[in-house]
Motif scaffolding. Structure first.
Motif, PDB file in Angstrom:
ATOM      1  N   GLU A 252      31.932  26.806  36.763  1.00 18.70           N
ATOM      2  CA  GLU A 252      32.949  25.759  36.626  1.00 18.70           C
ATOM      3  C   GLU A 252      33.974  26.124  35.566  1.00 18.70           C
ATOM      4  O   GLU A 252      35.176  25.868  35.721  1.00 18.70           O
ATOM      5  CB  GLU A 252      32.274  24.427  36.285  1.00 18.70           C
ATOM      6  N   LEU A 253      33.501  26.722  34.468  1.00 21.45           N
ATOM      7  CA  LEU A 253      34.416  27.130  33.404  1.00 21.45           C
ATOM      8  C   LEU A 253      35.364  28.215  33.899  1.00 21.45           C
ATOM      9  O   LEU A 253      36.582  28.136  33.709  1.00 21.45           O
ATOM     10  CB  LEU A 253      33.616  27.637  32.203  1.00 21.45           C
ATOM     11  N   LEU A 254      34.822  29.243  34.549  1.00 27.28           N
ATOM     12  CA  LEU A 254      35.640  30.369  34.987  1.00 27.28           C
ATOM     13  C   LEU A 254      36.600  29.993  36.115  1.00 27.28           C
ATOM     14  O   LEU A 254      37.667  30.585  36.256  1.00 27.28           O
ATOM     15  CB  LEU A 254      34.739  31.519  35.442  1.00 27.28           C
ATOM     16  N   ALA A 259      40.733  28.165  32.375  1.00 28.93           N
ATOM     17  CA  ALA A 259      40.568  29.625  32.364  1.00 28.93           C
ATOM     18  C   ALA A 259      41.578  30.290  33.286  1.00 28.93           C
ATOM     19  O   ALA A 259      42.064  29.688  34.250  1.00 28.93           O
ATOM     20  CB  ALA A 259      39.150  29.997  32.793  1.00 28.93           C
ATOM     21  N   THR A 260      41.884  31.533  32.987  1.00 29.76           N
ATOM     22  CA  THR A 260      42.716  32.340  33.872  1.00 29.76           C
ATOM     23  C   THR A 260      42.263  33.790  33.783  1.00 29.76           C
ATOM     24  O   THR A 260      41.722  34.222  32.761  1.00 29.76           O
ATOM     25  CB  THR A 260      44.211  32.241  33.519  1.00 29.76           C
ATOM     26  N   PHE A 261      42.485  34.524  34.859  1.00 29.74           N
ATOM     27  CA  PHE A 261      42.159  35.949  34.895  1.00 29.74           C
ATOM     28  C   PHE A 261      43.445  36.757  34.847  1.00 29.74           C
ATOM     29  O   PHE A 261      44.413  36.436  35.542  1.00 29.74           O
ATOM     30  CB  PHE A 261      41.375  36.297  36.160  1.00 29.74           C
ATOM     31  N   VAL A 262      43.435  37.791  34.024  1.00 27.33           N
ATOM     32  CA  VAL A 262      44.562  38.721  33.936  1.00 27.33           C
ATOM     33  C   VAL A 262      44.063  40.091  34.390  1.00 27.33           C
ATOM     34  O   VAL A 262      43.121  40.638  33.804  1.00 27.33           O
ATOM     35  CB  VAL A 262      45.113  38.800  32.498  1.00 27.33           C
ATOM     36  N   VAL A 263      44.655  40.624  35.430  1.00 23.10           N
ATOM     37  CA  VAL A 263      44.279  41.942  35.928  1.00 23.10           C
ATOM     38  C   VAL A 263      45.143  42.982  35.211  1.00 23.10           C
ATOM     39  O   VAL A 263      46.374  42.909  35.242  1.00 23.10           O
ATOM     40  CB  VAL A 263      44.465  42.044  37.450  1.00 23.10           C
ATOM     41  N   VAL A 264      44.480  43.934  34.571  1.00 21.71           N
ATOM     42  CA  VAL A 264      45.165  44.995  33.831  1.00 21.71           C
ATOM     43  C   VAL A 264      45.088  46.271  34.655  1.00 21.71           C
ATOM     44  O   VAL A 264      44.023  46.638  35.164  1.00 21.71           O
ATOM     45  CB  VAL A 264      44.519  45.203  32.444  1.00 21.71           C
ATOM     46  N   THR A 265      46.208  46.952  34.784  1.00 20.41           N
ATOM     47  CA  THR A 265      46.238  48.171  35.595  1.00 20.41           C
ATOM     48  C   THR A 265      47.271  49.138  35.035  1.00 20.41           C
ATOM     49  O   THR A 265      47.842  48.916  33.953  1.00 20.41           O
ATOM     50  CB  THR A 265      46.545  47.828  37.071  1.00 20.41           C
ATOM     51  N   VAL A 288      38.449  32.657  42.519  1.00 22.88           N
ATOM     52  CA  VAL A 288      39.002  32.551  41.176  1.00 22.88           C
ATOM     53  C   VAL A 288      40.474  32.934  41.239  1.00 22.88           C
ATOM     54  O   VAL A 288      40.844  33.917  41.883  1.00 22.88           O
ATOM     55  CB  VAL A 288      38.260  33.480  40.196  1.00 22.88           C
ATOM     56  N   ALA A 289      41.319  32.181  40.577  1.00 16.51           N
ATOM     57  CA  ALA A 289      42.752  32.442  40.610  1.00 16.51           C
ATOM     58  C   ALA A 289      43.141  33.447  39.530  1.00 16.51           C
ATOM     59  O   ALA A 289      42.737  33.324  38.379  1.00 16.51           O
ATOM     60  CB  ALA A 289      43.522  31.142  40.405  1.00 16.51           C
ATOM     61  N   VAL A 290      43.924  34.450  39.919  1.00 19.54           N
ATOM     62  CA  VAL A 290      44.483  35.403  38.964  1.00 19.54           C
ATOM     63  C   VAL A 290      45.805  34.847  38.461  1.00 19.54           C
ATOM     64  O   VAL A 290      46.685  34.500  39.240  1.00 19.54           O
ATOM     65  CB  VAL A 290      44.694  36.781  39.623  1.00 19.54           C
TER      66      VAL A 290
END
Length: 398
Positions: A252-254, A259-265, A288-290
């Motif tokens: 639920e937290l993630l 919360a947010t996800f950042v994709v590093v490349t 999960v939303a990026v």
């Protein structure tokens, strides 16, 4: 990409970070994920927030980036005075932590074991020592539980999580639910839950109906192993009850708005492919939303194409006009230097065109609403406070 679109992405990325309580940085190895995590945390601290940057990457590069010798399994405050030497005036607090998987699982035992005797029996059990260090998924589960605890019980405004390379990051996301499913497996419950007739736990394995199975197993494992297993399950069963509930809380937290996800490349085609794969996996498999992308080591187009076509003699004349020692070089040496400079500029121009194509491809593959910020290629790896400040300027336009 135009300067206008780059500024718009920076502004959108800044708003994304400012509006979250948890930022998870994920990506393949060697793309600057740890540096990006440190920069995001530093920026939030400069803006006045109390921030914890947490790494579960065993490479341990985060400490060097933050100007400290090491990080421990408990939050450690990072002195911010050192950043003032680089023109920064932090208004908040910055904390760092290197998550030790074994210590984190021991922490769970300390927290949820039924008694002191129960705690000691678990920690000293040989099966537990394997369970907490080597069994797939248990370490990621411990990390997820520790993250939940830090978020719910500490007063950080923002936690930035630096994950291991992508496959392990997916393990980190899935481990809580997987381990909870395993604990609720009927076969395992048959072993550790109390016997209906005796009320004693662990007897399912050693009941009369299973004596043949036990004898067969003992030929391969030895009775000592089965004894250790029975003791482990009997003592650890008191902790199983909360696994599912806490696993759901982590999910639920993630997956929540906090919360947010950042994709590093990086613009390398293979790394970009992996980033896009991870982006799709987060959306379809994890739901999960990026929130954003950070592209590191982008070669800027420093030299216009027209400059590369200038006559060599023109560049030699400019070198001659410089002060000593360059201006005093012989004509032959100046010619060699001019050729090397033009060749280097041409190679850099080719790399810049290649990276521009990668950025365009990424922009076309993801929604326009997702900001994509870029960090230029630096001549040296970022492992200092000055380097973090330069990356922060690139990402946030600070």
């Amino acid at each position: 990409m135009s300067l206008q679109s780059m500024e718009a992405d920076r502004e959108a990325f800044s708003k994304l970070i400012a509006g979250r309580e948890l930022v998870v940085c994920a990506g393949s190895g060697g793309v600057g994920k740890t540096t990006t995590s440190a920069v995001i945390a530093l920026h939030a601290a400069v803006e006045g927030r109390k921030v914890l940057v947490l790494t579960i990457d065993p490479a341990k590069r985060l400490a060097n980036s933050l100007g400290v010798s090491s990080l421990e399994n408990t939050p450690q405050r990072i002195p911010l005075d050192q950043f003032r030497e680089h023109g920064l005036e932090p208004k908040g607090e910055l904390w760092g932590m290197m998550l030790d998987m074994k210590q984190s699982f021991d922490h769970l035992v300390d927290r949820y074991s039924a008694s002191e005797e129960n705690r000691q029996e678990i920690l000293n059990n040989k099966i537990y020592k394997y369970f907490s260090t080597s069994l797939a998924g248990t370490q990621e589960y411990a990390a997820a539980e520790r993250l939940l605890e830090l978020h719910t019980e500490e007063d950080y405004d923002l936690i930035v999580l630096d994950t291991p390379p992508t496959t392990h990051a997916l393990d980190f996301l899935e481990a809580p639910v997987r381990l909870a499913d395993a604990v609720e497996n009927k076969a395992l419950q048959w072993i550790y839950k109390p016997n209906l007739l005796t009320g004693r736990s662990g007897l399912g394995l050693f009941s009369a109906g299973t004596s043949y199975v036990v004898k067969a197993l003992s030929k391969f494992t030895g009775t000592a192993f089965l004894d250790e297993l029975a003791v482990f399950l009997r003592n650890f069963s008191s902790m199983f009850e909360g696994f599912r509930d806490r696993a759901n809380q982590v999910r639920e937290l993630l997956m929540g708005d906090k919360a947010t996800f950042v994709v590093v490349t990086a613009p390398d085609p293979l790394q970009l492919d992996e980033a896009l794969f991870f982006y799709e996996q987060l959306g379809t498999r994890q739901q999960v939303a990026v929130g954003g992308f950070v592209v590191n080591r982008v070669h800027p187009n420093w030299v216009p194409e027209a400059e590369l076509k200038r006559p060599l003699v023109s560049l030699m004349n400019e070198l001659e006009a410089l002060e000593e020692p360059v201006g005093a070089l012989s004509e032959e040496t100046r010619r060699e230097l001019a050729e090397n400079l033009r060749e280097n500029a041409a190679e850099f121009y080719t790399l810049a065109l290649k990276d521009a194509g990668s950025l365009l491809r990424l922009r076309e593959e993801i929604p326009q609403s997702i900001p994509m910020v870029q960090v230029p290629f630096f001549a040296q790896d970022i492992h200092s406070l000055e380097g973090l400040s330069r990356v922060r300027e690139a990402i946030f336009g600070a």
